[in-house]
Motif scaffolding. Structure first.
Motif, mmCIF file in Angstrom:
data_model
loop_
_atom_site.group_PDB
_atom_site.id
_atom_site.type_symbol
_atom_site.label_atom_id
_atom_site.label_comp_id
_atom_site.label_asym_id
_atom_site.label_seq_id
_atom_site.Cartn_x
_atom_site.Cartn_y
_atom_site.Cartn_z
ATOM 1 N N GLU A 111 19.052 -40.959 -26.881
ATOM 2 C CA GLU A 111 18.414 -42.209 -27.294
ATOM 3 C C GLU A 111 18.944 -43.376 -26.458
ATOM 4 O O GLU A 111 18.186 -44.247 -26.038
ATOM 5 N N LEU A 112 20.260 -43.370 -26.193
ATOM 6 C CA LEU A 112 20.852 -44.419 -25.360
ATOM 7 C C LEU A 112 20.239 -44.402 -23.968
ATOM 8 O O LEU A 112 19.947 -45.455 -23.400
ATOM 9 N N ALA A 113 20.001 -43.203 -23.417
ATOM 10 C CA ALA A 113 19.400 -43.077 -22.081
ATOM 11 C C ALA A 113 17.985 -43.678 -22.066
ATOM 12 O O ALA A 113 17.615 -44.373 -21.120
ATOM 13 N N ARG A 114 17.218 -43.432 -23.127
ATOM 14 C CA ARG A 114 15.852 -43.985 -23.215
ATOM 15 C C ARG A 114 15.879 -45.517 -23.263
ATOM 16 O O ARG A 114 15.137 -46.186 -22.539
ATOM 17 N N ILE A 115 16.754 -46.052 -24.112
ATOM 18 C CA ILE A 115 16.856 -47.515 -24.255
ATOM 19 C C ILE A 115 17.317 -48.144 -22.943
ATOM 20 O O ILE A 115 16.780 -49.156 -22.496
ATOM 21 N N THR A 116 18.317 -47.523 -22.303
ATOM 22 C CA THR A 116 18.864 -48.042 -21.042
ATOM 23 C C THR A 116 17.797 -48.036 -19.951
ATOM 24 O O THR A 116 17.689 -48.990 -19.181
ATOM 25 N N GLN A 117 16.998 -46.968 -19.904
ATOM 26 C CA GLN A 117 15.934 -46.875 -18.894
ATOM 27 C C GLN A 117 14.932 -48.019 -19.069
ATOM 28 O O GLN A 117 14.523 -48.656 -18.099
ATOM 29 N N LYS A 118 14.595 -48.300 -20.321
ATOM 30 C CA LYS A 118 13.651 -49.390 -20.610
ATOM 31 C C LYS A 118 14.240 -50.741 -20.166
ATOM 32 O O LYS A 118 13.554 -51.562 -19.553
ATOM 33 N N ILE A 119 15.517 -50.935 -20.433
ATOM 34 C CA ILE A 119 16.198 -52.182 -20.047
ATOM 35 C C ILE A 119 16.242 -52.313 -18.525
ATOM 36 O O ILE A 119 16.016 -53.388 -17.971
ATOM 37 N N LYS A 120 16.510 -51.204 -17.829
ATOM 38 C CA LYS A 120 16.541 -51.218 -16.355
ATOM 39 C C LYS A 120 15.166 -51.581 -15.786
ATOM 40 O O LYS A 120 15.080 -52.336 -14.829
ATOM 41 N N SER A 125 28.160 -38.627 -32.864
ATOM 42 C CA SER A 125 27.406 -38.840 -31.633
ATOM 43 C C SER A 125 28.182 -38.315 -30.419
ATOM 44 O O SER A 125 29.402 -38.203 -30.439
ATOM 45 N N ASP A 126 27.436 -37.989 -29.352
ATOM 46 C CA ASP A 126 28.051 -37.437 -28.136
ATOM 47 C C ASP A 126 28.267 -38.479 -27.049
ATOM 48 O O ASP A 126 28.529 -38.139 -25.901
ATOM 49 N N ILE A 127 28.173 -39.764 -27.383
ATOM 50 C CA ILE A 127 28.348 -40.823 -26.384
ATOM 51 C C ILE A 127 29.836 -41.015 -26.067
ATOM 52 O O ILE A 127 30.660 -41.102 -26.983
ATOM 53 N N THR A 128 30.159 -41.069 -24.771
ATOM 54 C CA THR A 128 31.538 -41.308 -24.325
ATOM 55 C C THR A 128 31.518 -42.400 -23.252
ATOM 56 O O THR A 128 30.447 -42.856 -22.839
ATOM 57 N N LYS A 129 32.688 -42.770 -22.762
ATOM 58 C CA LYS A 129 32.759 -43.751 -21.655
ATOM 59 C C LYS A 129 32.050 -43.189 -20.415
ATOM 60 O O LYS A 129 31.450 -43.920 -19.651
ATOM 61 N N LEU A 187 28.385 -43.971 -20.465
ATOM 62 C CA LEU A 187 28.093 -45.331 -19.989
ATOM 63 C C LEU A 187 28.076 -45.370 -18.464
ATOM 64 O O LEU A 187 27.194 -45.979 -17.857
ATOM 65 N N TYR A 188 29.042 -44.697 -17.853
ATOM 66 C CA TYR A 188 29.124 -44.661 -16.390
ATOM 67 C C TYR A 188 27.886 -43.980 -15.793
ATOM 68 O O TYR A 188 27.263 -44.492 -14.859
ATOM 69 N N GLU A 189 27.529 -42.818 -16.352
ATOM 70 C CA GLU A 189 26.387 -42.053 -15.836
ATOM 71 C C GLU A 189 25.072 -42.827 -15.975
ATOM 72 O O GLU A 189 24.168 -42.666 -15.159
ATOM 73 N N LEU A 190 24.968 -43.666 -17.005
ATOM 74 C CA LEU A 190 23.739 -44.441 -17.225
ATOM 75 C C LEU A 190 23.754 -45.782 -16.477
ATOM 76 O O LEU A 190 22.824 -46.569 -16.599
ATOM 77 N N GLY A 191 24.855 -46.035 -15.743
ATOM 78 C CA GLY A 191 24.946 -47.281 -14.983
ATOM 79 C C GLY A 191 25.378 -48.475 -15.814
ATOM 80 O O GLY A 191 25.245 -49.630 -15.395
ATOM 81 N N LEU A 192 25.919 -48.203 -17.008
ATOM 82 C CA LEU A 192 26.352 -49.296 -17.894
ATOM 83 C C LEU A 192 27.810 -49.673 -17.670
ATOM 84 O O LEU A 192 28.311 -50.610 -18.281
ATOM 85 N N SER A 193 28.499 -48.928 -16.821
ATOM 86 C CA SER A 193 29.866 -49.308 -16.425
ATOM 87 C C SER A 193 30.136 -48.776 -15.029
ATOM 88 O O SER A 193 29.561 -47.772 -14.613
ATOM 89 N N GLY A 194 30.973 -49.485 -14.306
ATOM 90 C CA GLY A 194 31.392 -49.046 -12.975
ATOM 91 C C GLY A 194 30.385 -49.240 -11.855
ATOM 92 O O GLY A 194 30.627 -48.826 -10.729
#
Length: 199
Positions: free
Chosen positions: A184-193, A132-136, A139-146
């Motif tokens: 896929e993480l971006a889609r899930i995160t958007q739904k959660i937001k 997978s191409d997910i990195t820290k 998470l930052y770019e998707l608003g999940l950290s910082g």
């Protein structure tokens, strides 16, 4: 390098470094007996035991056996595979003197012997796709950290995926890499937001 689906549990960072040079897998460090008091890490190990299965690869000395036994008992349900390294006497290059029992640990065992130990335990390379191409940074770019509500969003994400609540950002990245890619993480995160903001 061989790809392994199961998470591999080792004792220390030098074991992880050695293993990371030959296998593409999630590698979790117990920090020796530190695992006895690390409930967050134990929760992560339990998660992997149920999700992908875990491989316990500890040193062949008394301490390694004690850690192996503890993890097996603490995991309960889930798939646990034990990989045993042979008794090889000697001293790791970085150490001044040999271990108490005079045996090499995982970090000191040669690559071929390690691969052979995996094969003997029935562990073979995964047929899975690329890593997978997910990195820290993801998470930052998707608003999940910082960010302002990052922690709350992270906890909601973890809850929705059935993950332990107490996960560091680094541990979360490792787990997410076994589950999905950044799209896929971006889609899930958007739904959660959207749910979080009542949209």
């Amino acid at each position: 390098m061989i790809k392994i689906d199961e998470a591999i549990i080792v004792e220390g960072k030098y074991d992880k470094i050695k293993l990371a040079s030959i296998v593409d897998a999630v590698i979790i460090i117990t920090n020796g007996f530190g695992i006895f008091k690390d409930s967050e890490k134990l929760e992560l190990i339990r998660y992997y035991a149920k999700k992908t299965g875990i491989i316990i690869l500890t040193d062949s000395d008394a301490a390694g056996r004690k850690i192996r036994g503890y993890i097996k008992g603490a995991v309960g349900s889930g798939k646990v595979t034990n990989v045993y390294i042979p008794d090889v006497f000697g001293k790791e290059k970085r150490k001044v003197k040999p271990s108490a029992e005079g045996k090499l640990g995982v970090e000191g065992i040669d690559v071929q012997t390690l691969l052979s130990a995996f094969e003997k335990s029935g562990i073979t390379a995964s047929q899975g796709g690329k890593r997978s191409d997910i990195t820290k940074m993801t998470l930052y770019e998707l608003g999940l950290s910082g960010g302002e509500n990052s922690r709350e969003l992270r906890e909601r994400l973890q809850h929705s995926l059935g993950l332990p609540k107490q996960l560091s950002a680094g541990a979360l990245v490792e787990v997410l890499c076994t589950m999905m890619d950044s799209a896929e993480l971006a889609r899930i995160t958007q739904k959660i937001k959207e749910e979080y903001n009542g949209i």
